[in-house]
Structures are given as structure tokens and as C-alpha cells.
Design a protein around this motif. Structure first.
Motif, PDB file in Angstrom:
ATOM      1  N   ILE A 280       0.872  -1.175   0.000  1.00  0.00           N
ATOM      2  CA  ILE A 280       0.000   0.000   0.000  1.00  0.00           C
ATOM      3  C   ILE A 280       0.907   1.222   0.000  1.00  0.00           C
ATOM      4  CG2 ILE A 280      -1.744   1.320   1.260  1.00  0.00           C
ATOM      5  CD1 ILE A 280      -2.660  -1.315   2.531  1.00  0.00           C
ATOM      6  N   VAL A 281       0.702   2.122  -0.936  1.00  0.00           N
ATOM      7  CA  VAL A 281       1.564   3.299  -1.075  1.00  0.00           C
ATOM      8  C   VAL A 281       1.220   4.332  -0.004  1.00  0.00           C
ATOM      9  CG1 VAL A 281       2.391   5.087  -2.640  1.00  0.00           C
ATOM     10  CG2 VAL A 281       1.658   2.874  -3.569  1.00  0.00           C
ATOM     11  N   THR A 282       2.262   4.803   0.686  1.00  0.00           N
ATOM     12  CA  THR A 282       2.098   5.833   1.711  1.00  0.00           C
ATOM     13  C   THR A 282       2.669   7.155   1.197  1.00  0.00           C
ATOM     14  OG1 THR A 282       4.227   5.245   2.720  1.00  0.00           O
ATOM     15  CG2 THR A 282       2.257   4.105   3.536  1.00  0.00           C
ATOM     16  N   GLU A 283       2.710   8.139   2.055  1.00  0.00           N
ATOM     17  CA  GLU A 283       3.181   9.474   1.682  1.00  0.00           C
ATOM     18  C   GLU A 283       4.630   9.465   1.205  1.00  0.00           C
ATOM     19  OE1 GLU A 283       3.501  13.977   3.653  1.00  0.00           O
ATOM     20  OE2 GLU A 283       2.918  12.255   4.881  1.00  0.00           O
ATOM     21  N   ASP A 284       5.442   8.593   1.823  1.00  0.00           N
ATOM     22  CA  ASP A 284       6.878   8.600   1.490  1.00  0.00           C
ATOM     23  C   ASP A 284       7.454   7.216   1.196  1.00  0.00           C
ATOM     24  OD1 ASP A 284       6.654   7.599   4.006  1.00  0.00           O
ATOM     25  OD2 ASP A 284       8.053   8.993   4.954  1.00  0.00           O
ATOM     26  N   GLY A 285       6.592   6.247   0.927  1.00  0.00           N
ATOM     27  CA  GLY A 285       7.067   4.896   0.651  1.00  0.00           C
ATOM     28  C   GLY A 285       5.906   3.941   0.522  1.00  0.00           C
ATOM     29  N   CYS A 286       5.986   2.812   1.214  1.00  0.00           N
ATOM     30  CA  CYS A 286       4.879   1.883   1.159  1.00  0.00           C
ATOM     31  C   CYS A 286       4.883   0.977   2.381  1.00  0.00           C
ATOM     32  CB  CYS A 286       4.921   1.037  -0.120  1.00  0.00           C
ATOM     33  SG  CYS A 286       6.315  -0.112  -0.228  1.00  0.00           S
ATOM     34  N   ILE A 287       3.715   0.393   2.639  1.00  0.00           N
ATOM     35  CA  ILE A 287       3.539  -0.656   3.642  1.00  0.00           C
ATOM     36  C   ILE A 287       3.503  -1.979   2.886  1.00  0.00           C
ATOM     37  CG2 ILE A 287       1.962  -1.646   5.349  1.00  0.00           C
ATOM     38  CD1 ILE A 287       0.774   1.219   5.633  1.00  0.00           C
ATOM     39  N   ILE A 288       4.288  -2.944   3.326  1.00  0.00           N
ATOM     40  CA  ILE A 288       4.227  -4.283   2.752  1.00  0.00           C
ATOM     41  C   ILE A 288       3.278  -5.099   3.633  1.00  0.00           C
ATOM     42  CG2 ILE A 288       5.520  -6.279   1.940  1.00  0.00           C
ATOM     43  CD1 ILE A 288       8.069  -4.551   2.193  1.00  0.00           C
ATOM     44  N   THR A 289       2.112  -5.431   3.113  1.00  0.00           N
ATOM     45  CA  THR A 289       1.109  -6.094   3.952  1.00  0.00           C
ATOM     46  C   THR A 289       1.395  -7.567   4.142  1.00  0.00           C
ATOM     47  OG1 THR A 289      -0.375  -6.688   2.123  1.00  0.00           O
ATOM     48  CG2 THR A 289      -0.645  -4.483   3.088  1.00  0.00           C
ATOM     49  N   THR A 290       2.203  -8.160   3.278  1.00  0.00           N
ATOM     50  CA  THR A 290       2.421  -9.600   3.301  1.00  0.00           C
ATOM     51  C   THR A 290       3.807 -10.001   3.810  1.00  0.00           C
ATOM     52  OG1 THR A 290       2.964  -9.432   0.951  1.00  0.00           O
ATOM     53  CG2 THR A 290       0.739 -10.137   1.514  1.00  0.00           C
ATOM     54  N   ALA A 291       4.551  -9.055   4.362  1.00  0.00           N
ATOM     55  CA  ALA A 291       5.894  -9.357   4.870  1.00  0.00           C
ATOM     56  C   ALA A 291       5.933  -9.359   6.396  1.00  0.00           C
ATOM     57  CB  ALA A 291       6.879  -8.327   4.341  1.00  0.00           C
TER      58      ALA A 291
END
Length: 291
Positions: A280-291
């Protein structure tokens, strides 16, 4: 910006997918039954509070994607196999899509190629980056290890009960592409191959999805369709309905109500590896939901 409640649902699905994928991969051993692995792993998703987003994909060697066990499948894993394990979990329609390659031979570098390409791609994800730039980085990581990226398979956007949406994340460089924006959710899935770098449809199709809502007259087809509709267009396995009439399934296919997903393969004798995470793309990168 994505609603925090939706982010949490994506994370919950991702947590289940991560655990179930690791467990499924641990079951990949020479002489182990593919059907047993698939049935146990899919049941585990339900037991952990998730729903199956698509049938567990188990694709061997030159097969890259879309293979799963059939009802009564007698296939077993063999020493030397390169096994792609691709799992999808959803919570209220919000999907976690993740995959890894289990090597039963001596193909460490091939497995590393897709995994490193995935890690590099994820490190680039932030608003303003283009999908073409990500594809170029994936291609570079794979080619510098002596393999080819599979150019006609891509990562894909995810949404509520949507498995393949915008953006498309290529595995090769291209000019332009979609500009990544905050709040996007998508799967990145590099494929590395010793073969041609192009996959084609094989003769088998064990995975299907509903694509239209036309009326049917055949009672058995009507009954089957009512069950398939609960999937809300998410893919299903033929074996899930193996107790139903094959004529009913064939009728739904003939009328264009469902479509099949043939097993995708590279040239005979080649080997393909895959790695995949949902972000999921955030303001300055992303969240990896499956890691």
C-alpha cells in the motif's frame, strides 16, 4: 489517502497470507501430494479467519502461473522441481496476494533473481515514481544474474473484490507508465526464467472466474451459478465444485458467464521463479502487507 479501516483489513489479510504461505512452502517436499498440500493450505486460510481470494497456485518448473490441483490429482513433487507457491487471502474483499519459490533442486541463483528484483522494486515504491521505472529495475536485477524477466506477466492493482486492476507493474523497462500515487494498493511479482521470457497458454485450465450475469436455463447450471456468484468475481477452482455437474460448468463457459485461466508456461525444459508481495503506497514509501 486510504481509509484507515481499509488499511487494517489489507493488513489482516496480509498477516494471514504471510503465515499460510510460509506453512504451505514448508509442505513442498519430494513425494508430497500436491492435492493434499493445496487442500490443507486453503483450509488453513479459513481456520485463521480469512477467505480464499483465489485457489492456491502450485506451478512447477516451466509453468509460471495459474496451476492448481484438480479433483483426484495424483501429482507429487519431485526432487529438482522449481515450485511457485502463490497465495491469495481476503478480508471483506480486500486482498493480500503473495508468492515465493521453493527450490527442490540446485537453482539458488534463479530463486534469488526474482526475490531480489521484488525487494528492489519495493524499495522504489513511493508517490511520483512510474511503473516503467520499477519495471526497468526488475529487469536489471534479473538480467544481471543471467536470466530473463517474463515480459508478459505483470504485477497488478488490487481493490475490493478486485484482483487485477490499475496500476499494472511490468517486469521489464518501459517509457512512462502509471505514476504511483498515495493510497494505491498493488501486488508486485517478478518472474525470472531460463527460457524465452514469454509465457503462453497451456492446455489445462483448473481455475475460472465469473465475468457476466447472463441467465441460464439448465437447472444444474443455474444452481452452480448461484454458488459461484458468492465469489463476487474472484477466481475459483474446478475442484471446489467437483461434486457438481461438469455439464453445468461447461454450459456456463459456453455462454460466456465464466472464463478459464489456462496454465501459463515458458518453453519446455526451462525453469521459472516467482516472488510477490502486496503493498500500500504511503506518503513517502509503502507498507508491505504480506511481509
Amino acid at each position: 489517502m486510504m481509509d484507515e479501516e481499509i488499511v487494517e483489513l489489507y493488513k489482516q489479510a496480509g498477516d494471514i497470507a504471510k503465515k499460510c504461505l510460509a506453512n504451505a512452502a514448508a509442505r513442498v517436499k519430494p513425494d508430497a501430494s500436491i492435492l493434499d498440500l493445496v487442500e490443507v493450505s486453503e483450509a488453513e486460510i479459513i481456520d485463521m479467519g480469512g477467505e480464499i481470494a483465489f485457489p492456491l497456485n502450485i506451478s512447477l518448473n516451466n509453468n509460471a502461473a495459474h496451476d492448481t490441483a484438480s479433483a483426484g490429482d495424483t501429482r507429487c513433487f519431485s526432487k529438482g522441481d522449481v515450485v511457485k507457491v502463490d497465495m491469495g487471502v481476503h478480508i471483506d474483499g480486500y486482498v493480500a496476494d503473495t508468492a515465493m519459490t521453493v527450490d527442490l533442486g540446485k537453482n539458488d541463483l534463479l530463486v534469488e533473481a526474482s526475490r531480489s528484483a521484488l525487494n528492489t522494486a519495493i524499495s522504489m515504491v513511493k508517490p511520483g515514481v512510474t511503473t516503467g521505472e520499477i519495471g526497468a529495475a526488475v529487469q536489471k536485477e534479473i538480467e544481471r544474474r543471467g536470466y530473463r524477466p517474463v515480459s508478459n506477466l505483470t504485477g497488478h492493482g488490487l481493490g475490493k473484490y478486485l484482483l487485477h486492476g490499475i496500476p499494472t507493474i511490468p517486469n521489464v523497462g518501459m517509457s512512462g507508465g502509471t505514476v504511483i500515487e498515495e493510497g494505491m494498493s498493488f501486488a508486485i511479482e517478478p518472474f525470472a526464467t531460463t527460457g524465452s521470457g514469454q509465457v503462453t497458454d497451456g492446455p489445462r485450465a483448473e481455475i475460472f472466474s465469473q465475468i457476466s450475469n447472463r441467465n441460464v436455463r439448465l437447472p444444474s447450471a443455474k444452481k452452480l451459478l448461484s454458488e459461484i456468484k458468492t465469489r463476487q468475481s474472484l477466481p475459483f477452482a474446478r475442484r471446489w465444485y467437483s461434486g457438481k455437474s461438469e455439464i453445468a460448468l461447461a454450459q456456463l463457459y459456453k455462454q460466456g458467464i465464466i472464463r478459464g485461466y489456462p496454465v501459463l508456461h515458458d518453453i519446455p525444459g526451462s525453469l521459472v521463479s516467482q516472488a510477490e508481495h502486496t503493498v500500500i503506497v504511503t506518503e513517502d514509501g509503502c507498507i508491505i502487507t504480506t511481509a
